[in-house]
Design an enzyme around this catalytic site. Structure first.
Site, PDB file in Angstrom:
ATOM      1  N   LYS A  84       0.858  -1.186   0.000  1.00 30.70           N
ATOM      2  CA  LYS A  84       0.000   0.000   0.000  1.00 30.70           C
ATOM      3  C   LYS A  84       0.890   1.230   0.000  1.00 30.70           C
ATOM      4  CE  LYS A  84      -3.177   2.220   3.212  1.00 30.70           C
ATOM      5  NZ  LYS A  84      -4.236   1.982   4.186  1.00 30.70           N
TER       6      LYS A  84
HETATM    7  C1  R5P Z   1      -2.646   4.282   8.491  1.00 31.19           C
HETATM    8  O1  R5P Z   1      -1.577   3.992   8.842  1.00 31.19           O
HETATM    9  C2  R5P Z   1      -3.656   3.305   8.241  1.00 31.19           C
HETATM   10  O2  R5P Z   1      -3.091   2.131   7.726  1.00 31.19           O
HETATM   11  C3  R5P Z   1      -4.779   3.727   7.336  1.00 31.19           C
HETATM   12  O3  R5P Z   1      -5.512   2.593   7.106  1.00 31.19           O
HETATM   13  C4  R5P Z   1      -4.315   4.316   6.046  1.00 31.19           C
HETATM   14  O4  R5P Z   1      -3.645   5.507   6.251  1.00 31.19           O
HETATM   15  C5  R5P Z   1      -5.426   4.470   5.001  1.00 31.19           C
HETATM   16  O5  R5P Z   1      -6.348   5.319   5.347  1.00 31.19           O
HETATM   17  P1  R5P Z   1      -6.530   6.734   4.638  1.00 31.19           P
HETATM   18  O6  R5P Z   1      -7.119   6.468   3.290  1.00 31.19           O
HETATM   19  O7  R5P Z   1      -7.434   7.464   5.554  1.00 31.19           O
HETATM   20  O8  R5P Z   1      -5.159   7.353   4.507  1.00 31.19           O
END
Ligand code: R5P
Length: 296
Positions: free
Chosen positions: A203
């Site tokens: 990710k």
């Molecule tokens: C952060 O460390 C988490 O893994 C969140 O799940 C990630 O940041 C994704 O969420 P967002 O789309 O709000 O950035």
């Protein structure tokens, strides 16, 4: 009589039709074992090759984030439209009904809060928990360039080793420190290190310039993190650009659950990810669903 029996027998075996050996649809994943592939196929739609993951794990380091104060009331209605939920075991056990059939990606790193150095994480969940909870992948934060870079990488490689024993993939989540340049060079470095060391998918954030080089140089699938809340048209455009430039889907949180109409937004994101819908058409869909919901 013996001849007829033999003919019938030959027919049952279809000896003239060779057994098909199918390749696996997901980038860089063909040499994985059956259990790994089966779990990945529950995260990524085998038809589109992509996923819409709904990330709601923010509480593990920042408490009740805006939009996640009441997951039972505000998030459960969204789960119908997600392919996968990314969350902690605490929320999974306390709020998500076990009758849910969505794939689960479990946050397994932790141990820090926004009050201290975030990169100082450890593995915070036993592999047995992931097995017990029937999860499809385990998510570990990796802080390339961060103060505890090495420790976070080793957290990831340990999960890869343990997950490989039981057929559970590891998702590496690339975390970017405030003082780091969010450019293609950094993200190529971060994603490639995670892939080289065994992460099954990664990710990372979208960047305007050269995101396609980040995807191209990463040998396993990339999913786009949403990041902080931006206007809906911008978030849909970002998701569209990411998948068109090689991402295998999104793992979005705030841009869905902090939207003015989260149920409409997640459906618009799905259209972009799975149907290659153009951002303006996806925005029309968002507005249509939002208006319908406001009448009911
Ligand atoms: C952060 O460390 C988490 O893994 C969140 O799940 C990630 O940041 C994704 O969420 P967002 O789309 O709000 O950035």
């Amino acid at each position: 009589m013996a001849d007829i029996d033999e003919m019938q027998e030959a027919k049952k075996f279809y000896a003239d039709i060779p057994q098909k050996t199918e390749g696996f649809f997901l980038k860089g994943s063909n040499s994985l074992d059956w259990g790994m592939k089966n779990r990945l196929a529950q995260i990524f739609n085998p038809e589109s090759g992509r996923t819409v993951m709904l990330a709601i794990d923010h509480g593990y380091f920042q408490g009740p984030t805006t939009g996640l104060e009441r997951i039972d009331l505000n998030i459960l209605p969204l789960t119908t439209y997600a392919d996968t939920l990314m969350l902690t075991r605490g929320i999974l056990r306390s709020i998500v009904p076990p009758s849910i059939t969505k794939s689960i990606v479990l946050r397994v790193s932790g141990g820090t809060s926004i009050l201290k150095e975030l990169s100082n994480e450890e593995i915070a969940v036993d592999i047995e928990e992931s097995i017990r909870l029937n999860v499809c992948a385990m998510a570990v934060q990796v802080f390339i360039g961060g103060e505890y870079e090495k420790e976070s990488i080793i957290n990831m490689t340990r999960m890869v080793d343990m997950g490989t024993r039981y057929g559970i993939p590891t998702l590496a989540v690339t975390a970017v420190g405030k003082d780091m340049d969010r450019d293609a060079r950094y993200f190529r470095l971060a994603t490639r290190i995670c892939a080289e060391l065994g992460a099954h998918y990664i990710k990372t954030y979208y960047i305007e310039k050269n995101f396609e080089t980040v995807c191209a140089s990463c040998p396993v699938p990339i999913v786009m993190a949403g990041g902080k809340k931006i206007p809906e048209p911008d978030a849909l455009t970002m998701a569209y650009n990411a998948v068109q430039q090689g991402a295998s889907g999104v793992d979005m949180g705030r841009n869905i659950f902090q939207s003015e109409a989260p149920i409409a937004m997640i459906q618009a994101v799905r259209a972009v990810v799975h149907d290659n819908e153009q951002p303006d058409k996806a925005l029309d869909l968002y507005n249509t669903i939002k208006n319908e919901l406001s009448k009911s």
